[in-house]
Motif scaffolding. Structure first.
Motif, PDB file in Angstrom:
ATOM      1  N   LEU A  82     -29.866 -36.536  -1.038  1.00 50.21           N
ATOM      2  CA  LEU A  82     -28.714 -37.254  -1.578  1.00 50.21           C
ATOM      3  C   LEU A  82     -29.170 -38.177  -2.703  1.00 50.21           C
ATOM      4  CD1 LEU A  82     -27.115 -38.428   1.790  1.00 50.21           C
ATOM      5  CD2 LEU A  82     -26.791 -36.249   0.628  1.00 50.21           C
ATOM      6  N   HIS A  83     -28.205 -38.668  -3.474  1.00 46.29           N
ATOM      7  CA  HIS A  83     -28.551 -39.580  -4.573  1.00 46.29           C
ATOM      8  C   HIS A  83     -29.151 -40.876  -4.041  1.00 46.29           C
ATOM      9  CE1 HIS A  83     -26.662 -36.952  -7.467  1.00 46.29           C
ATOM     10  NE2 HIS A  83     -25.686 -36.785  -6.583  1.00 46.29           N
ATOM     11  N   ILE A  84     -28.640 -41.361  -2.877  1.00 48.71           N
ATOM     12  CA  ILE A  84     -29.158 -42.629  -2.330  1.00 48.71           C
ATOM     13  C   ILE A  84     -30.646 -42.510  -2.007  1.00 48.71           C
ATOM     14  CG2 ILE A  84     -28.379 -42.100   0.056  1.00 48.71           C
ATOM     15  CD1 ILE A  84     -28.090 -45.082   0.532  1.00 48.71           C
ATOM     16  N   GLY A  85     -31.043 -41.366  -1.458  1.00 50.29           N
ATOM     17  CA  GLY A  85     -32.430 -41.158  -1.053  1.00 50.29           C
ATOM     18  C   GLY A  85     -33.356 -41.070  -2.248  1.00 50.29           C
ATOM     19  N   SER A  90     -26.121 -46.382  -5.289  1.00 49.14           N
ATOM     20  CA  SER A  90     -26.237 -47.578  -4.438  1.00 49.14           C
ATOM     21  C   SER A  90     -25.803 -47.272  -3.015  1.00 49.14           C
ATOM     22  CB  SER A  90     -25.385 -48.710  -5.005  1.00 49.14           C
ATOM     23  OG  SER A  90     -24.015 -48.398  -4.799  1.00 49.14           O
ATOM     24  N   LEU A  91     -26.296 -48.111  -2.117  1.00 50.59           N
ATOM     25  CA  LEU A  91     -25.904 -47.975  -0.706  1.00 50.59           C
ATOM     26  C   LEU A  91     -24.403 -48.251  -0.559  1.00 50.59           C
ATOM     27  CD1 LEU A  91     -27.953 -49.215   2.274  1.00 50.59           C
ATOM     28  CD2 LEU A  91     -25.544 -49.778   2.144  1.00 50.59           C
ATOM     29  N   ALA A  92     -23.918 -49.237  -1.326  1.00 49.98           N
ATOM     30  CA  ALA A  92     -22.491 -49.603  -1.232  1.00 49.98           C
ATOM     31  C   ALA A  92     -21.602 -48.423  -1.627  1.00 49.98           C
ATOM     32  CB  ALA A  92     -22.209 -50.808  -2.121  1.00 49.98           C
ATOM     33  N   ASP A  93     -21.945 -47.747  -2.720  1.00 47.35           N
ATOM     34  CA  ASP A  93     -21.136 -46.600  -3.149  1.00 47.35           C
ATOM     35  C   ASP A  93     -21.254 -45.454  -2.145  1.00 47.35           C
ATOM     36  OD1 ASP A  93     -20.473 -48.088  -5.320  1.00 47.35           O
ATOM     37  OD2 ASP A  93     -21.438 -46.797  -6.823  1.00 47.35           O
ATOM     38  N   THR A  94     -22.458 -45.266  -1.618  1.00 49.04           N
ATOM     39  CA  THR A  94     -22.656 -44.203  -0.622  1.00 49.04           C
ATOM     40  C   THR A  94     -21.784 -44.489   0.601  1.00 49.04           C
ATOM     41  OG1 THR A  94     -24.927 -43.946  -1.389  1.00 49.04           O
ATOM     42  CG2 THR A  94     -24.397 -42.973   0.754  1.00 49.04           C
ATOM     43  N   ALA A  95     -21.794 -45.744   1.036  1.00 50.95           N
ATOM     44  CA  ALA A  95     -20.997 -46.127   2.212  1.00 50.95           C
ATOM     45  C   ALA A  95     -19.513 -45.900   1.961  1.00 50.95           C
ATOM     46  CB  ALA A  95     -21.265 -47.587   2.563  1.00 50.95           C
ATOM     47  N   LYS A  96     -19.083 -46.178   0.737  1.00 48.42           N
ATOM     48  CA  LYS A  96     -17.670 -45.994   0.378  1.00 48.42           C
ATOM     49  C   LYS A  96     -17.303 -44.503   0.491  1.00 48.42           C
ATOM     50  CE  LYS A  96     -13.725 -47.025  -1.625  1.00 48.42           C
ATOM     51  NZ  LYS A  96     -12.697 -47.754  -0.936  1.00 48.42           N
ATOM     52  N   GLY A 102     -15.474 -39.261   5.767  1.00 48.81           N
ATOM     53  CA  GLY A 102     -15.813 -39.096   7.190  1.00 48.81           C
ATOM     54  C   GLY A 102     -15.032 -40.015   8.103  1.00 48.81           C
ATOM     55  N   ASP A 103     -15.164 -39.760   9.403  1.00 44.98           N
ATOM     56  CA  ASP A 103     -14.519 -40.614  10.409  1.00 44.98           C
ATOM     57  C   ASP A 103     -15.546 -41.445  11.169  1.00 44.98           C
ATOM     58  OD1 ASP A 103     -11.720 -39.638  10.188  1.00 44.98           O
ATOM     59  OD2 ASP A 103     -12.689 -37.733  10.674  1.00 44.98           O
ATOM     60  N   GLY A 104     -16.775 -40.964  11.228  1.00 42.74           N
ATOM     61  CA  GLY A 104     -17.840 -41.693  11.920  1.00 42.74           C
ATOM     62  C   GLY A 104     -19.151 -41.383  11.217  1.00 42.74           C
ATOM     63  N   PHE A 105     -20.138 -42.291  11.373  1.00 47.85           N
ATOM     64  CA  PHE A 105     -21.411 -42.130  10.669  1.00 47.85           C
ATOM     65  C   PHE A 105     -22.553 -42.427  11.628  1.00 47.85           C
ATOM     66  CE2 PHE A 105     -24.488 -44.175   7.464  1.00 47.85           C
ATOM     67  CZ  PHE A 105     -25.030 -42.954   7.094  1.00 47.85           C
ATOM     68  N   MET A 106     -23.414 -41.434  11.845  1.00 47.45           N
ATOM     69  CA  MET A 106     -24.591 -41.623  12.687  1.00 47.45           C
ATOM     70  C   MET A 106     -25.807 -41.655  11.772  1.00 47.45           C
ATOM     71  SD  MET A 106     -27.295 -40.732  14.687  1.00 47.45           S
ATOM     72  CE  MET A 106     -27.679 -39.361  13.678  1.00 47.45           C
ATOM     73  N   LEU A 107     -26.592 -42.713  11.866  1.00 52.39           N
ATOM     74  CA  LEU A 107     -27.725 -42.876  10.949  1.00 52.39           C
ATOM     75  C   LEU A 107     -29.033 -43.004  11.715  1.00 52.39           C
ATOM     76  CD1 LEU A 107     -28.865 -43.477   8.066  1.00 52.39           C
ATOM     77  CD2 LEU A 107     -28.330 -45.886   8.482  1.00 52.39           C
ATOM     78  N   GLU A 117     -27.161 -53.362   5.986  1.00 51.25           N
ATOM     79  CA  GLU A 117     -26.484 -53.199   4.681  1.00 51.25           C
ATOM     80  C   GLU A 117     -25.306 -52.242   4.814  1.00 51.25           C
ATOM     81  OE1 GLU A 117     -26.946 -54.692   1.576  1.00 51.25           O
ATOM     82  OE2 GLU A 117     -28.002 -56.056   2.926  1.00 51.25           O
ATOM     83  N   PHE A 118     -25.499 -51.150   5.531  1.00 54.81           N
ATOM     84  CA  PHE A 118     -24.401 -50.186   5.713  1.00 54.81           C
ATOM     85  C   PHE A 118     -23.225 -50.855   6.428  1.00 54.81           C
ATOM     86  CE2 PHE A 118     -26.947 -46.282   4.743  1.00 54.81           C
ATOM     87  CZ  PHE A 118     -26.008 -45.675   3.927  1.00 54.81           C
ATOM     88  N   VAL A 119     -23.558 -51.685   7.425  1.00 58.65           N
ATOM     89  CA  VAL A 119     -22.488 -52.344   8.189  1.00 58.65           C
ATOM     90  C   VAL A 119     -21.602 -53.186   7.266  1.00 58.65           C
ATOM     91  CG1 VAL A 119     -22.061 -54.125   9.931  1.00 58.65           C
ATOM     92  CG2 VAL A 119     -23.631 -52.276  10.421  1.00 58.65           C
ATOM     93  N   LYS A 120     -22.212 -53.778   6.253  1.00 60.23           N
ATOM     94  CA  LYS A 120     -21.426 -54.617   5.328  1.00 60.23           C
ATOM     95  C   LYS A 120     -20.410 -53.794   4.545  1.00 60.23           C
ATOM     96  CE  LYS A 120     -25.073 -57.920   4.332  1.00 60.23           C
ATOM     97  NZ  LYS A 120     -26.150 -58.091   3.342  1.00 60.23           N
ATOM     98  N   HIS A 121     -20.723 -52.522   4.301  1.00 54.03           N
ATOM     99  CA  HIS A 121     -19.890 -51.737   3.385  1.00 54.03           C
ATOM    100  C   HIS A 121     -19.081 -50.628   4.043  1.00 54.03           C
ATOM    101  CE1 HIS A 121     -21.765 -53.729  -0.011  1.00 54.03           C
ATOM    102  NE2 HIS A 121     -22.925 -53.549   0.581  1.00 54.03           N
ATOM    103  N   ILE A 122     -19.510 -50.206   5.227  1.00 56.18           N
ATOM    104  CA  ILE A 122     -18.889 -49.017   5.818  1.00 56.18           C
ATOM    105  C   ILE A 122     -17.571 -49.371   6.520  1.00 56.18           C
ATOM    106  CG2 ILE A 122     -19.986 -48.967   8.121  1.00 56.18           C
ATOM    107  CD1 ILE A 122     -20.642 -45.912   6.566  1.00 56.18           C
ATOM    108  N   LYS A 123     -16.619 -48.447   6.457  1.00 59.47           N
ATOM    109  CA  LYS A 123     -15.303 -48.722   7.060  1.00 59.47           C
ATOM    110  C   LYS A 123     -15.046 -47.838   8.281  1.00 59.47           C
ATOM    111  CE  LYS A 123     -13.663 -51.527   3.731  1.00 59.47           C
ATOM    112  NZ  LYS A 123     -14.957 -52.197   3.501  1.00 59.47           N
ATOM    113  N   ILE A 124     -16.067 -47.077   8.663  1.00 63.12           N
ATOM    114  CA  ILE A 124     -15.949 -46.196   9.832  1.00 63.12           C
ATOM    115  C   ILE A 124     -17.047 -46.589  10.834  1.00 63.12           C
ATOM    116  CG2 ILE A 124     -14.864 -44.252   8.599  1.00 63.12           C
ATOM    117  CD1 ILE A 124     -17.620 -43.016   8.211  1.00 63.12           C
ATOM    118  N   PRO A 125     -16.927 -46.183  12.115  1.00 59.27           N
ATOM    119  CA  PRO A 125     -17.953 -46.575  13.090  1.00 59.27           C
ATOM    120  C   PRO A 125     -19.339 -46.085  12.687  1.00 59.27           C
ATOM    121  CG  PRO A 125     -16.069 -45.553  14.193  1.00 59.27           C
ATOM    122  CD  PRO A 125     -15.841 -45.380  12.730  1.00 59.27           C
ATOM    123  N   LEU A 126     -20.317 -46.958  12.855  1.00 60.88           N
ATOM    124  CA  LEU A 126     -21.710 -46.599  12.557  1.00 60.88           C
ATOM    125  C   LEU A 126     -22.503 -46.582  13.874  1.00 60.88           C
ATOM    126  CD1 LEU A 126     -23.863 -48.177   9.708  1.00 60.88           C
ATOM    127  CD2 LEU A 126     -24.835 -47.369  11.823  1.00 60.88           C
TER     128      LEU A 126
END
Ligand code: CP
Ligand code: NVA
Length: 308
Positions: A82-85, A90-96, A102-107, A117-126
């Motif tokens: 991915l571009h983030i890797g 940016s992480l913020a754009d990736t999270a957006k 998606g509906d959920g994100f497993m990292l 950092e993801f928690v600050k930007h993500i709007k779905i469960p992490l």
């Protein structure tokens, strides 16, 4: 929606509710095929995006089956594709974008900071699928396995960890407070849990029994846990660390000191346990691995506010 990042942040009553739901769901799947849906398919139409920055076999497969059996689907991403890797996005754009598609994100990540950092930007469960400091889905599932096999609440059992003070142990330590069980740890003197972990334990008025001798730690154990000496994020002198852990090898002689104990290991294994113990009658490592599907289903339902 809720995140599932560290057992510390989740109330004990919710963790117990997750295990109760997993028990019910597992018992209802006896006659079903692997991809048959749970009754009601509670996550129908949902997609879980899984992203791995480190290798994984069990976590990836168990989340795949978990979301599928609940009626949803999943896609697996490797961050280096991915571009983030590659440092370009940016992480913020990736999270957006993850939140939009998606509906959920497993990292699974090599950086705890990245999760924050993801928690600050993500709007779905992490969901934290392993970080350098914790492995919460593994440990919650292991508690399920222990209670299933021992047919007792874990609060009535003596748990013993023999090995490195790594992410899995950190989560087990937190679990020992959330679920009130006795935990003995055997590790070399220079490999004790970090100060921050010990301080958190003290703040929660719990005593950790740390031994430099596995023979002392294992006495009266109902469960003996181990994990690889060298973890995925370890930047250490492998030869030296392996030598430092030589005395902490788990074999049938050691387990004779805990005759009622079962053996568990999150896998993959290294050289910390004998083949005889690993493949022996007291080892439940394969059930342990498969139970992750059942428990992670209930974790997903918790995250999506659909736990009954
Ligand atoms: N136990 C565990 O998390 O295994 P994987 O690294 O294969 O996902
Ligand atoms: N402690 C191990 C667990 C692997 C599932 C690691 O972090 O590599």
């Amino acid at each position: 929606m809720k995140h599932f990042i560290n057992l510390k942040d989740i109330e004990a009553k919710d963790l117990k509710k997750i295990l109760k739901d997993a028990k019910k769901r597992k018992s209802k799947r006896k006659k079903l095929n692997t991809l048959d849906l749970d009754k009601g398919a509670p996550l129908r139409g949902k997609i879980l995006i899984q992203m791995f920055e480190k290798p994984s076999l069990r976590t990836r497969l168990s989340f795949y089956l978990a979301i599928r059996q609940l009626g949803g689907g999943t896609i697996t991403l490797r961050s280096n594709e991915l571009h983030i890797g590659r440092g370009g996005e940016s992480l913020a754009d990736t999270a957006k974008i993850l939140s939009t598609y998606g509906d959920g994100f497993m990292l699974r990540t090599d950086s705890d900071k990245k999760i924050s950092e993801f928690v600050k930007h993500i709007k779905i469960p992490l969901i934290n699928g392993l970080s350098p400091s914790s492995h919460p889905t593994q440990v919650l599932s292991d508690i399920f396995t222990i209670e299933e096999i021992k047919k007792k609440p874990i609060s009535k059992l003596n748990i013993c960890w023999i090995g490195d003070s790594n992410n899995v142990l950190n989560s087990l330590i937190v679990a020992s407070i959330k679920f009130s069980f006795k935990l003995n740890i055997a590790c070399p003197k220079n490999y004790k849990p970090k100060k921050s972990v010990i301080n958190w334990v003290k703040k929660n008025k719990k005593i950790l029994n740390i031994f430099n001798d596995p023979k002392k730690a294992v006495r009266n154990a109902d469960v003996v846990f181990s994990d690889k000496v060298i973890s995925l994020n370890d930047k250490v002198n492998i030869k030296k660390k392996t030598k430092d852990f030589k005395k902490f090898y788990i074999d049938t002689n050691l387990l004779k000191l805990a005759p009622k104990s079962i053996f568990l290991h999150c896998l993959p294994r290294g050289n910390e346990v004998s083949e005889k113990v690993f493949q022996g009658k007291r080892s439940h490592v394969w059930t342990q691995a498969l139970n992750r599907v059942h428990v992670q289903k209930s974790i997903l339902l918790y995250c999506f506010d659909k736990l009954r």
